[in-house]
Structure formats: C-alpha cells, structure tokens
Write a protein that holds these residues in place. Structure first.
Motif, short mmCIF file in Angstrom:
data_model
loop_
_atom_site.label_atom_id
_atom_site.label_comp_id
_atom_site.label_asym_id
_atom_site.label_seq_id
_atom_site.Cartn_x
_atom_site.Cartn_y
_atom_site.Cartn_z
N PRO A 139 0.83 -1.21 0.00
CA PRO A 139 0.00 0.00 0.00
C PRO A 139 0.86 1.26 0.00
N LEU A 140 0.42 2.26 -0.75
CA LEU A 140 1.15 3.53 -0.83
C LEU A 140 0.31 4.72 -0.37
N LEU A 141 -0.98 4.71 -0.67
CA LEU A 141 -1.84 5.85 -0.33
C LEU A 141 -3.27 5.37 -0.26
N MET A 142 -4.01 5.86 0.74
CA MET A 142 -5.43 5.56 0.83
C MET A 142 -6.17 6.74 1.42
N SER A 143 -7.28 7.12 0.80
CA SER A 143 -8.10 8.21 1.33
C SER A 143 -9.56 7.91 1.04
N PHE A 144 -10.43 8.35 1.96
CA PHE A 144 -11.87 8.17 1.81
C PHE A 144 -12.57 9.38 2.39
N ARG B 109 1.75 -0.64 -4.91
CA ARG B 109 2.77 -1.19 -5.81
C ARG B 109 2.60 -2.70 -5.85
N PRO B 110 2.28 -3.29 -7.00
CA PRO B 110 1.98 -4.72 -7.07
C PRO B 110 3.20 -5.58 -6.74
N ASP B 111 2.92 -6.75 -6.20
CA ASP B 111 3.93 -7.78 -5.99
C ASP B 111 3.61 -8.92 -6.94
N PRO B 112 4.43 -9.13 -7.97
CA PRO B 112 4.12 -10.16 -8.97
C PRO B 112 4.09 -11.57 -8.39
N ALA B 113 4.66 -11.75 -7.21
CA ALA B 113 4.65 -13.08 -6.59
C ALA B 113 3.30 -13.42 -5.97
N VAL B 114 2.44 -12.41 -5.80
CA VAL B 114 1.13 -12.64 -5.19
C VAL B 114 0.09 -12.76 -6.30
N THR B 115 -0.54 -13.90 -6.38
CA THR B 115 -1.49 -14.14 -7.47
C THR B 115 -2.93 -13.83 -7.09
N ALA B 116 -3.25 -13.77 -5.80
CA ALA B 116 -4.61 -13.43 -5.38
C ALA B 116 -4.88 -11.96 -5.69
N PRO B 117 -6.13 -11.60 -6.01
CA PRO B 117 -6.42 -10.21 -6.37
C PRO B 117 -6.45 -9.29 -5.16
N THR B 118 -6.29 -8.01 -5.42
CA THR B 118 -6.51 -6.99 -4.41
C THR B 118 -8.01 -6.84 -4.18
#
Length: 492
Positions: A409-414, A426-435
């Motif tokens: 995670p880099l930034l979150m606002s609501f 920033r994606p991690d290519p080693a993680v195959t499950a979706p966000t």
C-alpha cells in the motif's frame, strides 16, 4: 430397515459432497512482514474492526440479542468490519487457581470466535483489565490474584471512577507488586497466556495475542505522565512482556504477540520505549489513541476543541510507526473512539487512512461497561436492537477501503461525506490473489463507479471490487458515486 439404509446413503452422500481441507492444511491466520499484516496468500491486510470486550462475569458475551449471536457477526461483515479485538480475560481463563483452565469459559469464547471465523473476521485476543479487579471498581484478574497490600488492607478499599481509580495509592501499589513478581502473580499471568495459546493457537482467522490492556506502571504514574517513564520500561514493562512472550512461545511459535505501552501513552503525546527481542519476528505493537480534547469533553470539562485532534492523531500515528520500526513489530491501533463525537471519529479514521494503519474501534456494544469515561461507547442505543444503531457514527466508521492488497500500500483516502475513495499500491508479482476493495454499503445509494489505472477490475459486486495489476507499475483505484439515473447497479 429401508429407512435406515436411506439414512446411511444420505450420510455418505453428504460426506462425499462436503468440501474438506487436507488434514495438513494450516488455518488462515495473519503474520507480520515488516510493518504489515499479511494473509496466507501474501496480501497485505488492513484491519477495520471493533472491540468486543465483555467486562462482567462470566467475561464473555452471552448468546442473546443483547450479547453476541450469528446475526452480529453477519452485521459486522456486511458493514466491512474485517477484524475484532475479543476480550479473553485472565479472570475467565484461570478463575480458580494459577494455570488451571476453565473449560466452560474457553467454550464461551470459542462460540464467539467461531461465529467471527465463519464471516472471515480476523481476531486479536485481548487480556483486558481496568483498575485490576472489581475490588477497585474495575475488572480483569481472578479473585485469587487480589492481594491487598499493607497498610491499605486495614481499611475498606477505596474506589474511584474510571480512570482515576488507577491513581489511588493502593491500586498503584498493587501494580508495583505485580511488576515485581510478588505473590507469584507475574508468573501466573504468563501461565494464563499459555492456557489461551494452547487453546487457540490453531484458531482460524487469528491475528495473535494482546498480552495486557493498558498497563499501569504503579506509583511512578506521575513520572509516566510527564516523561513516558523510560526506566519503567527497562526495569518492569519490557521484562514482563518478554516473560509473557516466552510463555506463549512454549506452545505457539507462530502467532503474533502484541505488546501495549504504559497507559498514559494512549492519551498524551509521549514516547514509548520498547526494544526488539533477539530472534523474534512476530511482535505486534498494540496502541491506543484517545485525543485529550475529547476526553475532557467526556468528563464534562469545558475548553476542549476537537479540531486539535488532527495534530494529536497524526502525531500518534507517526509515533506508532516509529516505535514499531524500533521493536521490529507490526502496529495496530487497537483502541480509539469511545465517543459519540462524530467529528472526533472522522478525524481519527482519516488520520489512520493517511498512515495506512489498521484499527479496532471502541466499541461494538456498550454491554453496561463498568469502566468507561462516559456512556457513549457503543454503536447502538439498545444493545439488543440493531435498528437503534447510531447512524451518523456508523457512517464515518463504515468506509470504502483496501482489505487485502497484492503488493505494498502507498496511499489511501476516503471522504465520508461524498464517498470518494482513492487507493494506490505497488503490485507484488509473486502474489497471485487479487486486491480486494470493500465498498461501503452506506455511501453510494445509486451505485458507484470504479476506475483502475495500471490494472483491471477482475470482479465487481455491490460491496466489493477485486483488482488485478497489469504490470509491476503502481496501480491506482478510484471509487465514486454513480450519478443518478445512469443505470448503475444500486447498493442494497
């Protein structure tokens, strides 16, 4: 005989059809990786949860409408609360003798944990105490752990409203004796954690053990209020936490063990002084945030200004991250709120988003809390009636947010006013499950629009968006209200 054979065939069919995990499958639990909580798929989990701490004997909520039932767990999941801090009190774990478990209490808590696990709600087990024991107007320790010190035992005990009951000379001396190991109580506390860890080390959706709620450092409390009392950490609090950690590790080598700082650190801008433990990589820093201006309001003292809470909240977030780096731990804001001041809740929640901090708000239900600064602690006006929910309060707690991220995670606002949400990771290519993005059921009455830059929507439902990255470049997700009449799916 024909009916018997039909029953046998039905049982066989059910056994064949039922999905079964391999015998060696590990239960889903959270682990620490750096400053993050990480699920078994390798995704970073941000917790938005509530406290479930029942402070009256038998120290676990009953299976009643006013207590905790399956409908409560459904309610939590439906509103996006993916975490709970559940009270597992020393007085319940070993009520009769040091280290002697109470199977009835374990079963009462297990009922609650199972209801939460069925809804995929992560649980932190919290050894809650306030002012030590009912003798002093609080709760927490077993009756056998009450040893009134001289000379105070010559007179009836003095009780004072929470939290000022801590400041009495007798209660402070009781805590001094505890930290010193008098009467074997420090060891008995560690033994109680062995009981808990042995019972729940394999609990699905566990995120670890919170060793002691809001430790009170005793007669040096004025120094703690002024300086944070670093010497008390070195001489008392750190050794005690390490003793509790060692007791857990004898039976559970894997789950996170959470440490809390001395009590005043939750309501004042004070440093904390925990140090790392050699060879230990599954520590958590369980910290509380209670803005002084809101506390003054809860006590009926004029002069507070809730807007001052911005600086306080952001400062506490920054400090929690710094302390976590020092002790090599993952942080969690495990208590905050405890008020009906919606603006104060909005500020704390926004500051947590800025810091990408998980949290468990105080509290789900009031449960006739005997140690509370005011009566405005729960989400309902009537614990037995879900329709009595405090809607303005709920609207700032229920948020669109990233529950599980396939990367960093880099930034979150609501914005709780218009429902606009922005998230970058920033994606991690080693993680195959979706966000997984939870979409608030309260903020998009005519549907919502979602835009993903650097990725794509894999799946979308009224309350969830699943996202996959297109490359290793940063992904940005935006959610906004759908304009009225454009045919978007309605939120129900």
């Amino acid at each position: 005989m024909h009916r018997i054979w039909k029953l046998v065939l039905l049982v066989v069919a059910l056994l064949v059809a039922a999905p079964a995990l391999p015998a060696s499958a590990d239960p889903p639990q959270l682990r620490r990786e750096g400053r993050w909580l990480v699920d078994p798929q390798g995704r970073v989990v941000i917790v938005h949860g509530l406290n479930l701490v029942y402070k009256h004997a038998p120290y676990a909520p009953p299976a009643t409408a006013a207590g905790f039932q399956a409908r409560d767990a459904r309610w939590l999941a439906r509103h996006g609360f993916n975490g709970a801090r559940v009270g597992t009190l020393w007085a319940g774990l070993t009520p009769d003798a040091p280290g002697r478990a109470d199977p009835a209490y374990l079963a009462k808590v297990q009922r609650v944990l199972d209801l939460l696990a069925r809804r995929h709600i992560w649980v932190q087990l919290d050894m809650h105490q306030d002012q030590w024991h009912e003798t002093y107007g609080g709760e927490g320790v077993p009756d056998w752990a009450v040893h009134r010190p001289a000379p105070y035992d010559a007179l009836p005990p003095v009780t004072a409203p929470f939290p000022t009951g801590y400041w009495t000379p007798e209660v402070s001396t009781v805590f001094d004796n505890f930290w010193a190991g008098a009467d074997g109580l420090l060891g008995a506390w560690a033994d109680a954690w062995q009981v808990a860890a042995r019972a729940w080390r394999g609990q699905p959706y566990l995120m670890g053990y919170d060793l002691l709620n809001e430790p009170w450092m005793g007669t040096e409390w004025a120094l703690c209020l002024a300086t944070g009392c670093p010497d008390s950490y070195r001489a008392e609090l750190q050794p005690a936490m390490e003793q509790g950690l060692a007791a857990v590790r004898e039976v559970d080598p894997d789950n996170i063990v959470w440490w809390e700082p001395q009590q005043f650190a939750g309501g004042q801008p004070l440093d904390t002084f925990f140090e790392p433990v050699a060879g230990e990589d599954q520590l958590g820093f369980s910290w509380h945030s209670y803005c002084p201006d809101v506390f003054l309001e809860s006590q009926g003292i004029p002069g507070g200004n809730v807007e001052n809470c911005w600086d306080f909240a952001r400062g506490r977030q920054e400090h929690a991250l710094e302390q976590s780096r020092t002790m090599r731990a993952v942080p969690l804001m495990s208590e905050w709120g405890a008020t009906d001041n919606v603006r104060a809740i909005e500020i704390d929640a926004a500051a947590a988003d800025e810091a990408l901090m998980g949290w468990t708000h105080w509290a789900y239900k009031r449960w006739n809390d005997p140690t509370t600064a005011d009566t405005a602690q729960g989400l309902f006006r009537d614990d037995a009636d879900p329709s009595s929910v405090k809607r303005a309060k709920l609207r700032v707690l229920v948020r669109t947010y990233a529950q599980a991220t396939a990367g960093t995670p880099l930034l979150m606002s609501f914005d709780a006013g218009d429902g606009s949400f922005r998230y970058r990771y920033r994606p991690d290519p080693a993680v195959t499950a979706p966000t997984r993005i939870f979409v608030s059921p309260l903020h998009y009455p005519d549907g919502y629009r979602v835009r993903v830059d650097g990725g794509r929507v894999v799946s979308r439902s009224p309350h969830q968006v699943l996202v996959a990255a297109a490359s290793e470049k940063v992904v940005t997700v935006r959610v906004a209200r759908e304009p009225i009449g454009d045919g978007a799916r309605s939120i129900r």
